[in-house]
Design an enzyme around this catalytic site. Structure first.
Site, short mmCIF file in Angstrom:
data_model
loop_
_atom_site.label_atom_id
_atom_site.label_comp_id
_atom_site.label_asym_id
_atom_site.label_seq_id
_atom_site.Cartn_x
_atom_site.Cartn_y
_atom_site.Cartn_z
N ASP A 532 -28.23 20.82 12.11
CA ASP A 532 -29.22 21.90 12.12
C ASP A 532 -29.28 22.58 13.48
OD1 ASP A 532 -30.28 19.54 13.23
OD2 ASP A 532 -32.32 20.24 12.97
N GLU A 533 -29.78 23.81 13.49
CA GLU A 533 -30.21 24.54 14.69
C GLU A 533 -29.11 24.68 15.75
OE1 GLU A 533 -34.96 23.59 14.43
OE2 GLU A 533 -33.77 22.30 15.71
#
Length: 850
Positions: A532-533
């Site tokens: 993620d991210e």
């Protein structure tokens, strides 16, 4: 401050050291230590709501006004020092003529005296007004352990910024943070309409959720048993039970023993029957004066039956009858982040005990992130020698730079790691409790501990003129000039997905972890890669330019999917199911992944997160609900500036909110839960669940950015863990059935009065079981939160209540003594209240009512 270019990391780090030592120091160590002891630091939020002049390039143009104030009690003439501190969002600019604030990386900032500063004058207050990004509306937003640095001297923590312990709650707090008592201080914006959870609000809240009474049921445990038929009698087990011991049930027998029921061959006979028609973890339990019979299809079913037997026992007597039970979901988990702040092995073992007591069976163990790598990997000692510690070392050859209030010292409590032996002990402990450990080492984003550790390894071997070893596990393209900022404001925290060495690193780590599991007798079945991210990274990486061209990519953002696809193939090739967070998987083409993948859904419901959860379930993936609206236990229990935790998705997640979560009907929550600012929203079912599609399970999350010690960790987890376990195992009659395509919102009333009444009756039974069967057994073992009392004063009479029946409320008037509240009582002036379990020394946080 913009990020360092990756091609100039070593130069950038030396520049960081240069910032700290720009002027030749005339201080000696005693003088620096004296400054640290004497300097009084105060942090005050002025206004989150009305700030003007924000930087539109940072935080979407949202900022707040605050100030840091410095005061010394004696003259101090030197300006040859710098003050380092953590601030969870970047400080955009300051308006002081005497000091300058610089954002370094992540949350690390420096206050440096300007040329106009001539030293501290005794008693004079020096204000440093500034604009911070987003908002700071909670006392826990601020970090402790500011420290001063001077050339050639050992850094010293400023005493006034150390955490101190509250004697009532036994929790630590930041003494340098000024109260946030005004609406513009504890509200986040003009749109923030959530009410402050003061004593009056709590009184109304408790009165509402405890409005339906339910008689105590002898067989009510947590989680609730699916079907119970009692005959009105009981079986006395004080003489013990006669049972053939085995590894499968060994810990369950220990659990029984702790409740006064020992294994005794002259005791009540326990027999086991195998029935493969039952679901895994399911069991039938028959208790009579002729003996106890457990029917199950698995060892875990036997184990859970005995856990139920132990919990049912009151004074060693168990209601006789038949109990039929099976879990709602096969995946019932708890996520523990030990990377942001390290937590002890003993605390992890205590968590496993509590998970077992409520039939949770998965520990999602988050072992690496930007701020720390917490697991020894044979052959890669830098990961723990450097990546497991934060201290003041601008070169980052000994440790990572300080983050999250870690301070300058390597031996700080938030530092540390698990050795191979520690990890295998945790695995064995979990196995005995029928809990699977799912290791998680976040990548390609959230990987600063790994990238910096491998950079230190690279530099070490290059100095030894061993380039092959230097490049073997390098995670950074040294020619990458990309400037980016991660969601936590790092500029160098991603593994480059275009280097062969990145995948050698992944394979090395995964093979070593797999071996640890094999040696501990717990096969590695699932491995969580994070994914993620990573927005903004690798745009100027030459290595990635080649990969982008070879794969006809339109955007560097597609490299996250490229990385996820390659890593999941590595994982799957080992016979292991890969897991990832939902945002990383959202960019991946399904056909490029293995048919089976674990998808943790952390999309907020008010951002229409139900649609992604249902879409992924429709793909046939193993969807694990990790919904932040109710399942993030690092969020505050209630909206009060003194309640700790992050609050980006919820600021009022108490155990009742977790209890009323309906995981099989996600959009329905729009009827009674507003968005994070308190505004109603509508849930549109744009990706309806297909017939036969379902979720694999759910898990609670504890992220540890603001959780710096074991006590705080347990305070945030318990008793929300019990409410989550209730929903993961048991589907209640009051839950609203899912209907595809239905729209929910403040104007709909599908969850009607019958459901509300049923919910509150069920909550009453849950609360009674919690206070009578679970919390007393936890008093000397774990730190759990006691909810503060609610109260109101009407015509001079104090009325008080609490979240759970059975808690003792105490009150005192100004300059008075603590008195047990027995019922409405006449009072004068301000009244303080607290709650506790009877006989327990520790109390809740104190509330105040006029």
């Amino acid at each position: 401050m913009s990020g360092f270019k990756l091609s100039q990391i070593a130069i950038g780090l030396s520049m960081l050291g240069g910032i700290a030592t720009a002027q030749a120091s005339t201080l000696n160590q005693a003088q620096l230590n004296n400054l640290a002891q004497d300097l009084h630091v105060s942090y005050q939020v002025i206004d989150n709501v009305n700030a003007q002049g924000c930087d539109n390039k940072i935080g979407g143009g949202k900022c707040f006004d605050a100030r840091i104030s410095l005061k010394a009690s004696q003259d101090f003439s030197s300006a040859n020092w710098q003050l380092y501190f953590s601030h969870t969002t970047p400080i955009q600019k300051d308006s002081s003529e005497l000091f300058d604030i610089t954002h370094v990386n992540g949350d690390l900032h420096i206050i440096k005296p300007s040329a106009a500063f001539n030293g501290f004058k005794a008693g004079q207050v020096y204000d440093i007004p500034f604009k911070g990004t987003f908002w700071h509306a909670s006392a826990s937003d601020q970090m402790p352990n500011y420290f001063v640095v001077a050339d050639g001297l050992k850094p010293a923590i400023i005493e006034s910024t150390r955490e101190v312990k509250d004697q009532d709650s036994q929790l630590t707090y930041n003494q340098h943070v000024a109260p946030l008592s005004k609406p513009e201080q504890y509200r986040r914006s003009q749109e923030d309409s959530l009410p402050l959870a003061d004593a009056q609000w709590l009184y109304s809240h408790y009165e509402d959720i405890n409005s339906a009474q339910s008689p105590a049921h002898a067989a009510r445990i947590i989680p609730a048993i699916s079907a119970v038929q009692l005959d009105g009698a009981s079986v006395d087990l004080s003489g013990g039970i006669a049972v053939k011991q085995s590894d499968v049930i060994a810990h369950a027998l220990e659990y029984l023993d702790a409740r006064g029921i020992t294994v005794n061959q002259n005791g009540v006979a326990v027999s086991f029957v195998d029935d493969q028609s039952l679901a895994t973890d399911a069991y039938h339990l028959k208790v009579s004066d002729k003996g106890i019979q457990v029917t199950s299809a698995s060892g875990s079913g036997r184990y859970y039956a005995l856990i139920t037997l132990a919990t049912l026992a009151q004074d060693a007597k168990v209601p006789s009858g038949q109990y039929q039970d099976q879990p709602r979901y096969p995946f019932r988990g708890m996520h523990l982040d030990v990377s942001r702040n390290f937590h002890s092995k003993d605390m992890v073992l205590r968590l496993l005990d509590q998970m077992a007591s409520v039939k949770l069976n998965k520990l999602h163990f988050h072992l690496a992130d930007d701020e720390g790598w917490r697991l020894e990997i044979p052959g890669l000692p830098e990961l723990t020698e450097i990546g497991a510690y934060r201290c003041y070392d601008p070169t980052e050859t000994q440790c990572l730079q300080p983050q999250l209030g870690a301070g300058p010292n390597r031996d700080a409590p938030g530092n540390g790691y698990y050795s191979v032996a520690d990890y295998q002990e945790i695995l064995a402990y979990a196995k005995a409790r029928h809990i699977e450990v799912i290791p998680s080492l976040d990548m390609p984003g959230h990987s600063r501990a790994a990238t910096r550790s491998m950079m230190a390894r690279y530099n070490k071997f290059m100095q030894q003129e061993k380039p092959e070893l230097a490049n073997e596990y390098l995670l950074t393209d040294l020619q990458d000039t990309t400037v980016y900022s991660s969601v936590q404001f790092y500029n160098d925290n991603t593994i480059n997905p275009c280097l062969p060495s990145s995948y050698r690193f992944v394979s090395k780590v995964l093979n070593e972890i797999n071996k640890m599991h094999q040696d501990a007798g717990m096969p590695l079945n699932r491995y969580h890669i994070g994914a993620d991210e990573t927005a903004g990274a690798w745009k100027e990486s030459p290595a990635c330019a080649d990969i982008i061209a070879e794969n006809n990519m339109d955007d560097p953002e597609q490299l996250t999917a490229y990385f996820v696809e390659k890593v999941t193939k590595i994982v799957n090739a080992m016979g292991i199911t890969a897991g990832a967070w939902s945002d990383g998987l959202s960019h991946v083409e399904q056909e490029k992944l293995a048919p089976r993948i674990q998808a943790n859904i952390w999309d907020a419901l008010f951002w229409q997160g139900h649609n992604r959860a249902q879409d992924f379930a429709n793909r046939g993936w193993d969807v694990v609900l990790s919904i932040p609206d109710a399942l993030y236990f690092d969020f505050p229990y209630a909206l009060d500036p003194l309640e700790p935790g992050y609050y980006w998705a919820s600021r009022n997640t108490d155990s009742f909110k977790v209890f009323r979560f309906m995981p099989d009907n996600l959009p329905a929550h729009a009827e009674f839960w507003p968005n994070r600012m308190g505004t109603p929203f509508t849930a549109k079912d744009d990706s309806p669940l297909k017939p036969g599609a379902s979720f694999l399970g759910m898990q609670g999350q504890l992220w540890s950015e603001t959780v710096r010690d074991d006590n705080r960790t347990e305070f945030m987890i318990y008793p929300r863990l019990h409410a989550m376990a209730e929903r993961a195992w048991h589907k209640a009659d009051w839950e609203l059935a899912y209907e595809a395509g239905r729209e929910y919102g403040p104007a709909t009333d599908y969850f009607g009065s019958a459901q509300e009444t049923g919910l509150r009756k069920d909550w009453a039974g849950f609360s009674q079981a919690l206070v009578s069967k679970y919390l007393p057994a936890m008093v000397d073992k774990v730190m759990f939160r006691l909810p503060p009392p609610g109260a109101k004063v009407v015509e001079g009479t104090l009325y008080a209540n609490t979240l759970w029946p059975g808690l003792q409320i105490e009150y005192r008037q100004v300059n008075g003594v603590w008195t047990v509240y027995q019922g409405p009582v006449k009072v004068q002036g301000k009244v303080e209240l607290r709650s506790r379990l009877p006989g327990m020394q520790r109390s809740s946080r104190i509330t105040l009512v006029n």
